[in-house]
Each structure stands twice: as structure tokens, then as C-alpha cells.
Design a protein around this motif. Sequence first.
Motif, PDB file in Angstrom:
ATOM      1  N   PRO A 316       0.806  -1.178  -0.010  1.00 17.93           N
ATOM      2  CA  PRO A 316      -0.070  -0.064  -0.140  1.00 17.93           C
ATOM      3  C   PRO A 316       0.864   1.182  -0.149  1.00 17.93           C
ATOM      4  N   LEU A 319       1.678   2.079  -3.703  1.00 18.27           N
ATOM      5  CA  LEU A 319       0.570   2.263  -4.448  1.00 18.27           C
ATOM      6  C   LEU A 319       0.162   3.798  -3.996  1.00 18.27           C
ATOM      7  N   GLN A 329      -5.961   0.255  -5.042  1.00 19.02           N
ATOM      8  CA  GLN A 329      -4.886  -0.222  -4.020  1.00 19.02           C
ATOM      9  C   GLN A 329      -5.436  -1.740  -3.346  1.00 19.02           C
ATOM     10  N   THR A 333      -3.729  -5.356  -4.122  1.00 17.60           N
ATOM     11  CA  THR A 333      -3.078  -5.896  -2.856  1.00 17.60           C
ATOM     12  C   THR A 333      -3.529  -7.258  -2.753  1.00 17.60           C
TER      13      THR A 333
END
Length: 349
Positions: A316, A319, A329, A333
Motif C-alpha cells: 500500500p 501504491l 489499492q 493488494t
Amino acid sequence: MSDADDPPLRTDGGTADTGDARAVSRSGDSLLQRLISRREVGVFFGFLVLFGLIGVTRPDIFFNWGSMSGITSRLFRSVAPYIIIGIGMTYLIIGGEFDLSVGSMYAVGGITFAMLLNDFNLTVLAALAAVLVVGGVVGLTNGVIVTKAGVPSLITTIGMMSVLRGIAYYFTPAGSRQTPDLGLIDVFGGSITVAGLEIQNQIFWAIGLTVVFGFLLQKTRFGYHVYATGDDQDAAEMAGIDTDRVKILNFVLTAVLASFAGVVAISYFGSMFGSAGIGFELLVIAAVVIGGTNLFGGEGTLLGMFLGSLVIGVIPVLLVLNGMPVELQEFLTGVVIIVAVLLDIVIRR
């Protein structure tokens, strides 16, 4: 000099090693091969690649120490709860079970800690002890239901997840709970700054607990019993191992560490909402599996879990720094987690 005194010849034109030298060489090669083949090395390399992508995509931030120190600090802070909870989850998964209630237990632990300090005027240590007891009772309940009543851990811990989440919401009628201004709380939630890098005490707790429980897992009889239980429960029972006891203790350990992670988190932030920890269970399990723990039991290390948590935490960050919307995101993920688990299954085959 006789021929017998001459050093033996090698076909490549050099002088052959003595028997001892050859043994050392083989040993060195074997050690190198074992090191390269370890899952933890691959996970660490994956983390370095993801972290390095920050430098490729955002060199303006990566090569600015002021900016990068703040990002690194937030990365470590974000993965500390995953690591602390992941210790218990690693034990549990190696032993053949898992726990989906840890996110809710995390919230209940932090909220209960604040409530005991504010509403009952307990000391910090007394409140901490009470929170850990609550976690132990929850873990014991999970373990007994799974082992003695025969209810699968999936069903048991999903039910417990809902129960604990309801408790968390019930005790936060104003939305959140705050901790009072007590110096001893800084032992859990404080931080130090080194060369502009803020290092939270929760990082030291995460590292220390990983080392202690890593030693227990690798070097003690109980650790051997955990591996044996997850590898082949029937064989473990025939060898005289009380597998029910092993699993119950693993459930207790997991819940206690989840509640402690909640205490550490609320000590740092100063408050906690009833929704805290939602989704933690899946991220923790993903970190454990990415780190090399066999989802079906019998194999895994806490070092791998530690590195897997770093991988989960850096995604994260990468991103966000590249301006990815929240929806993307979550999507990316999830893709990384699925791919990592699939690769784990393929590698084991």
C-alpha cells in the motif's frame, strides 16, 4: 621426492585439495545452496524489489531523507501489529488451524485497556494483565470448541469474530475510547528518533517477541510438538503428543498476542474505534503464508512471517505514493496476495 610425496593432480591442471579441504568445500557449497533455497531469502528479495520500486517510480521521495524517513517510519508502524499477531497465527497455522477473530480481538484488547484505565482507575500493568487474561479466555474458548466439540476453526472463529466485534462496538458508544495521559503507557506506545527516523516502541516489541517465540518454536519440545501436530496429527498422537493441548495453547497464544497488539496500538495512537482491526485477520494470514508457512500445517518460521509482514506493508505504501485510488489499492493488494499463495502451492508441489 617420490611420487607418493607429490600432491595429487587434478584434471583441470591445479593441485587437488586434501580430503579435509574437499569436505569443507562441499560443506560450503551445501550451506550456500541451503541459504539460497530458503523461502525467507526469496521473500526478503521480494520486499527489496517492492521497496526499490519506490525509488524507480518516486525518486523525488526516495532520495530525500526527510521524506523517506517518514515513509519508513509509517511502514514499520503499520506492520508491527501484523507481526505481533502473526506470531500466534504462525504457531496456529503450523499446528493445522487458523483464527479469523484476531482483528476483533485486537480491537477488544485496545478498547478494554482504555476502559480499565479510565473507568476503573486500574494501573497500567494491572489493566494490561486483565486484557491479556481476557485474550487468554477467548483463545481458550476457541481452542476448546475446536478440539473438544469438533467444530471447524473456520466456523468457530468466524462466530467469535462477530461476538468480539459486537463487544467492541458496545463499549465505544461515543465512537472511540481514549487512553489517559500516563507515563508508563509510553513503554508500549512511545517512540525514539534516530537520525530523523522515528522508531516506535511497538517495533521493538514486535522484534523482541519474534525472537523469543522464534526460539521457542525452533528449539523447544513444545515447538516440535507444534510442527508434528500440523504435519500429521494421527502420527503425533501415536507418538504420545497431546495434539488437543497443543492446539488449545496455540489458540490462547494467538488471542493473547492479538489483545496485546491492541494495547500497543492504542498506547501509540491514544484512541481506538470499535471498527479497529477490520480485515487484519486476512492480512496476517497472508503475511504468514507469504513468509513460507504451509497453509495446511507442519511447516513455517517466524522469520518468514516477519518478512511476509513487510511485504504486505510495503504494497500500500508503494501504491499510495504513486497516486493509486483506494479501490485500485485494494484490488492490487488482493492480486499480490493471491499470486503469492498460488506460487507457494506451486513451489511446494
